[in-house]
Design a protein around this motif. Structure first.
Motif, PDB file in Angstrom:
ATOM      1  N   PRO A   1       0.818  -1.220   0.000  1.00  0.00           N
ATOM      2  CA  PRO A   1       0.000   0.000   0.000  1.00  0.00           C
ATOM      3  C   PRO A   1       0.853   1.271   0.000  1.00  0.00           C
ATOM      4  O   PRO A   1       0.513   2.252  -0.657  1.00  0.00           O
ATOM      5  CB  PRO A   1      -0.802  -0.137   1.290  1.00  0.00           C
ATOM      6  N   ALA A  18       2.063   1.910  -3.423  1.00  0.00           N
ATOM      7  CA  ALA A  18       0.925   2.240  -4.291  1.00  0.00           C
ATOM      8  C   ALA A  18       0.371   3.627  -3.956  1.00  0.00           C
ATOM      9  O   ALA A  18      -0.492   4.152  -4.656  1.00  0.00           O
ATOM     10  CB  ALA A  18      -0.166   1.185  -4.142  1.00  0.00           C
ATOM     11  N   GLY A  19       0.847   4.190  -2.850  1.00  0.00           N
ATOM     12  CA  GLY A  19       0.380   5.519  -2.435  1.00  0.00           C
ATOM     13  C   GLY A  19      -0.994   5.504  -1.802  1.00  0.00           C
ATOM     14  O   GLY A  19      -1.653   6.539  -1.709  1.00  0.00           O
ATOM     15  N   ARG A  20      -1.441   4.315  -1.377  1.00  0.00           N
ATOM     16  CA  ARG A  20      -2.794   4.214  -0.800  1.00  0.00           C
ATOM     17  C   ARG A  20      -2.795   3.280   0.398  1.00  0.00           C
ATOM     18  O   ARG A  20      -2.772   2.045   0.225  1.00  0.00           O
ATOM     19  CB  ARG A  20      -3.779   3.712  -1.859  1.00  0.00           C
ATOM     20  N   PRO A  21      -2.813   3.832   1.616  1.00  0.00           N
ATOM     21  CA  PRO A  21      -2.855   2.974   2.797  1.00  0.00           C
ATOM     22  C   PRO A  21      -4.016   1.986   2.708  1.00  0.00           C
ATOM     23  O   PRO A  21      -5.120   2.353   2.297  1.00  0.00           O
ATOM     24  CB  PRO A  21      -3.069   3.964   3.950  1.00  0.00           C
ATOM     25  N   ALA A  24      -4.395  -0.394   0.646  1.00  0.00           N
ATOM     26  CA  ALA A  24      -4.764  -0.692  -0.749  1.00  0.00           C
ATOM     27  C   ALA A  24      -5.147  -2.161  -0.931  1.00  0.00           C
ATOM     28  O   ALA A  24      -4.550  -3.045  -0.325  1.00  0.00           O
ATOM     29  CB  ALA A  24      -3.596  -0.344  -1.668  1.00  0.00           C
ATOM     30  N   SER A  25      -6.123  -2.378  -1.807  1.00  0.00           N
ATOM     31  CA  SER A  25      -6.634  -3.735  -2.034  1.00  0.00           C
ATOM     32  C   SER A  25      -5.686  -4.528  -2.933  1.00  0.00           C
ATOM     33  O   SER A  25      -4.772  -3.977  -3.554  1.00  0.00           O
ATOM     34  CB  SER A  25      -7.990  -3.652  -2.731  1.00  0.00           C
ATOM     35  N   VAL A  36      -5.516  -3.180  -6.436  1.00  0.00           N
ATOM     36  CA  VAL A  36      -4.611  -2.027  -6.609  1.00  0.00           C
ATOM     37  C   VAL A  36      -3.174  -2.515  -6.744  1.00  0.00           C
ATOM     38  O   VAL A  36      -2.407  -2.036  -7.595  1.00  0.00           O
ATOM     39  CB  VAL A  36      -4.744  -1.049  -5.408  1.00  0.00           C
TER      40      VAL A  36
END
Ligand code: NAD
Length: 278
Positions: free
Chosen positions: A190, A193-196, A198-199, A202
């Motif tokens: 995550p 990916a820049g997204r805490p 993240a699925s 992603v």
């Protein structure tokens, strides 16, 4: 067969997600009991529940000394001992043009990435030194010595982690305590990916977008860092101390020769450098 960490106990900061979560799983699979010290309560508790009695989740913000101490203390109170701390919690930190970065953002970046590692070492080391054994592993990054991977402050913070690792290795070696760090390349988590939180979708998309850029034609996976961390924490690395273990699929090995030199594409000219008769 008993696991290689049977009967031992580790504290893993940032253990709720990504590299930390994969390392929690690795340690447990080797017989360890583990304290997950992380801010993400929901994810941390979910992982602890899945892995059962071998894992304790302790809500911890690594920038707060009392909370880090509480996480280390919980290893003793829940599991009776401490053999390893893996200081891994992190985030991307402040980004953007330097003149736009506030002092508050500078401070939080350094607090999480550098002070958090320092506090983990500060509170685990006395226990490990007193028992005359144990390992400390920190997550640095290839950004510690190779700019252009992360934002400037992130790179600087990871360089500090690298140097702290080496300095503390010298300080604790006499007591039988080893200190090493792992330097991951680009790993599908995550954070990257820049997204805490993240699925999987992603992260799969991240693979699809970035795999082609890498030497091994794929970015890394958290489990590949967990294996390296476990090795540094285990007796199998018993003479490795003050080391920065790069796990980056070759990204920092250099630029492929062909990419640097257009003339190399002409095989005829290569022959000029061959010894006679070959
Ligand atoms: N993913 C990569 O490509 C990569 C490359 C090199 C280094 N790293 C480093 O690996 C480490 C783990 O990152 P990841 O990629 O697994 O990301 P991640 O976001 O999946 O995991 C980071 C974890 O750290 C926790 N955390 C953040 N701030 C915290 C704080 N103040 N207190 C407690 N916990 C906190 C988060 O809650 C999260 O669970 C970081 O130190 C990161 O800098 C990652």
């Amino acid at each position: 067969m008993a696991g290689r960490y049977q009967g031992r106990v580790a504290v893993i900061t940032g253990g709720a997600s990504g590299i930390g979560a994969a390392t929690v799983r690795k340690f447990v699979s080797e017989g360890a009991r583990v304290v997950i010290a992380d801010m993400q309560e929901e994810m941390g508790k979910k992982l602890a529940a899945e892995l059962g009695a071998a894992v304790h989740f302790q809500r911890t913000d690594v920038t707060h000394e009392a909370q880090v101490k509480a996480a280390v203390d919980s290893a003793i109170s829940k599991f009776g001992r401490l053999d390893c701390i893996y200081n891994n919690a992190g985030f991307g930190g402040a980004a953007g043009p330097v003149e736009s970065i506030s002092i508050q953002d500078y401070d939080i970046t350094m607090d999480v990435l550098v002070k958090g590692v320092f506090l983990g070492i500060k509170h685990a080391a006395p226990i490990l030194k007193a028992q005359g054994s144990g390992t400390i592993v920190n997550t640095a990054s290839i950004a510690a010595f190779y700019s252009g991977i992360g934002p400037a402050l992130y790179n600087a913070a990871k360089a500090a982690v690298l140097q702290m690792t080496k300095s503390m290795a010298l300080e604790f070696g006499y007591f039988g305590v080893r200190v090493n760090c792992v330097c991951p390349g680009i790993i599908a988590t995550p954070l990257a990916a820049g997204r805490p939180g993240a699925s999987k979708e992603v992260l799969d998309k991240m693979h699809a977008e970035l795999d082609g850029e890498e030497v091994l034609r794929r970015i890394g996976n958290p489990e590949e860092i967990a294996d390296a961390v476990f090795w540094l924490a285990s007796d199998e690395s018993s003479y490795v101390n003050g080391h920065a273990l790069v796990v980056d699929g070759g990204r920092t090995a250099g630029l492929p020769y062909q990419k640097q030199t257009s003339w190399l594409k002409k095989p005829r000219e290569l022959r000029l450098y061959r010894p006679e008769g070959r």
